[in-house]
Design a protein around this motif. Structure first.
Motif, PDB file in Angstrom:
ATOM      1  N   LYS A 141      -5.417  -1.150   8.918  1.00 38.41           N
ATOM      2  CA  LYS A 141      -5.783  -1.638  10.247  1.00 38.41           C
ATOM      3  C   LYS A 141      -5.141  -2.987  10.533  1.00 38.41           C
ATOM      4  O   LYS A 141      -4.905  -3.783   9.622  1.00 38.41           O
ATOM      5  N   ASN A 142      -4.851  -3.220  11.822  1.00 37.57           N
ATOM      6  CA  ASN A 142      -4.330  -4.503  12.294  1.00 37.57           C
ATOM      7  C   ASN A 142      -5.224  -5.017  13.410  1.00 37.57           C
ATOM      8  O   ASN A 142      -5.928  -4.236  14.075  1.00 37.57           O
TER       9      ASN A 142
ATOM     10  N   GLU B 295      -3.279   0.770  12.173  1.00 33.66           N
ATOM     11  CA  GLU B 295      -1.988   0.102  12.075  1.00 33.66           C
ATOM     12  C   GLU B 295      -0.913   0.824  12.888  1.00 33.66           C
ATOM     13  O   GLU B 295      -0.100   0.201  13.572  1.00 33.66           O
TER      14      GLU B 295
ATOM     15  N   ASN C 217      -1.289   0.056  16.536  1.00 34.66           N
ATOM     16  CA  ASN C 217      -0.861  -1.305  16.830  1.00 34.66           C
ATOM     17  C   ASN C 217       0.660  -1.397  16.915  1.00 34.66           C
ATOM     18  O   ASN C 217       1.215  -2.041  17.813  1.00 34.66           O
TER      19      ASN C 217
END
Length: 277
Positions: free
Chosen positions: A201-202, A247, A250
């Motif tokens: 995840k970002n 991610e 994003n």
């Protein structure tokens, strides 16, 4: 003494292309049946003029009778921009000057101005796509689309952010692009400067860091359940939200926005809207 009155509906149309140095302005005039007297015997013709970084490329508005009513009389004009040098950008303002003539009377005229067109060679190239000149209506907030089926976590964050009152979802409350690197850095730092470390995840900020609507403009940070960001929920148009998203979503957003800024010719301070599908 009034010997006649002419009523007309005017229809003004401008069209341009993001990939062309040419744009056009069309005027349509249709007389209304409530006109009466000598005015209904008039003929009309038009000439075009332009001001700014552009030149007239041709026009046509031949002499035409104003009657019968409900019959459209068309004038068409084209222009090319002179803002073609690398980095150039310029506005063109155009008019149709329409003259009405009735035998035995002094001619009368009206001027019908159109919304400004902006042409530029300032967006640069994008991947394999070349540097090119193009023209747009600068005040129109072009839409960029986020697809819920392709990038669900990105779309969900933006949907919640807009629902909380942050701008960018409507043409009356758009986002404004920033090309100022300092503004972008400030927006990112204040929204996502210290995110949690979650594999895959970002941190995503909304409004986008590449706008003047982020935390650099004031307000406070907000977030939502499931976003893994320590911030209150918040509401209203000022501030920004942050959320940990997938991610891949994003990264996809970066490509979506780069392509959108290129294809729609979105320059510094240009408005745009983010639409979640």
């Amino acid at each position: 003494m009034t010997t006649g009155v002419l009523y007309q509906d005017a229809f003004l149309l401008t069209y341009s292309n993001q990939n062309s140095d040419f744009f056009a302005y069309q005027v349509g005039l249709a007389s209304v049946g409530s006109s009466w007297g000598d005015a209904t015997r008039a003929t009309m013709t038009g000439t075009t003029r332009a001001d700014g970084l552009c030149v007239t490329a041709g026009s046509s508005f031949p002499v035409q009778a104003v009657y019968p009513p409900r019959t459209m009389r068309i004038g068409e004009s084209g222009y090319t921009t002179t803002a073609t040098a690398p980095g150039a950008s310029g506005i063109c303002t155009t008019w149709w000057d329409v003259t009405y003539t009735v035998a035995g009377y002094t001619p009368a005229s009206i001027s019908l101005g159109m919304n400004d067109i902006r042409c530029d060679n300032a967006v640069g190239g994008y991947l394999q796509n070349p540097v090119r000149v193009g023209c747009v209506v600068p005040w129109y907030p072009a839409p960029v689309y986020y697809d819920s089926s392709r990038n669900p976590t990105l779309a969900d964050h933006v949907r919640q952010a807009q629902a909380s009152g942050l701008p960018g979802g409507t043409v009356t409350a758009p986002l404004y692009r920033s090309t100022d690197a300092a503004v972008e850095r400030t927006n990112r730092r204040l929204a996502c400067g210290n995110p949690p470390s979650i594999p895959g995840k970002n941190c995503d900020e909304y409004p986008l860091a590449t706008t003047y609507n982020g935390l650099s403009a004031g307000g406070s940070l907000r977030s939502f359940p499931g976003c893994n960001i320590s911030a209150p929920s918040g509401s209203g148009p000022l501030g920004a939200s942050a959320c940990m998203i997938a991610e891949g979503d994003n990264h996809a957003q970066g490509g979506i926005m780069s392509g959108f800024y290129y294809w729609e010719r979105v320059l510094d301070w240009d408005p745009f809207v983010v639409t979640v599908l």
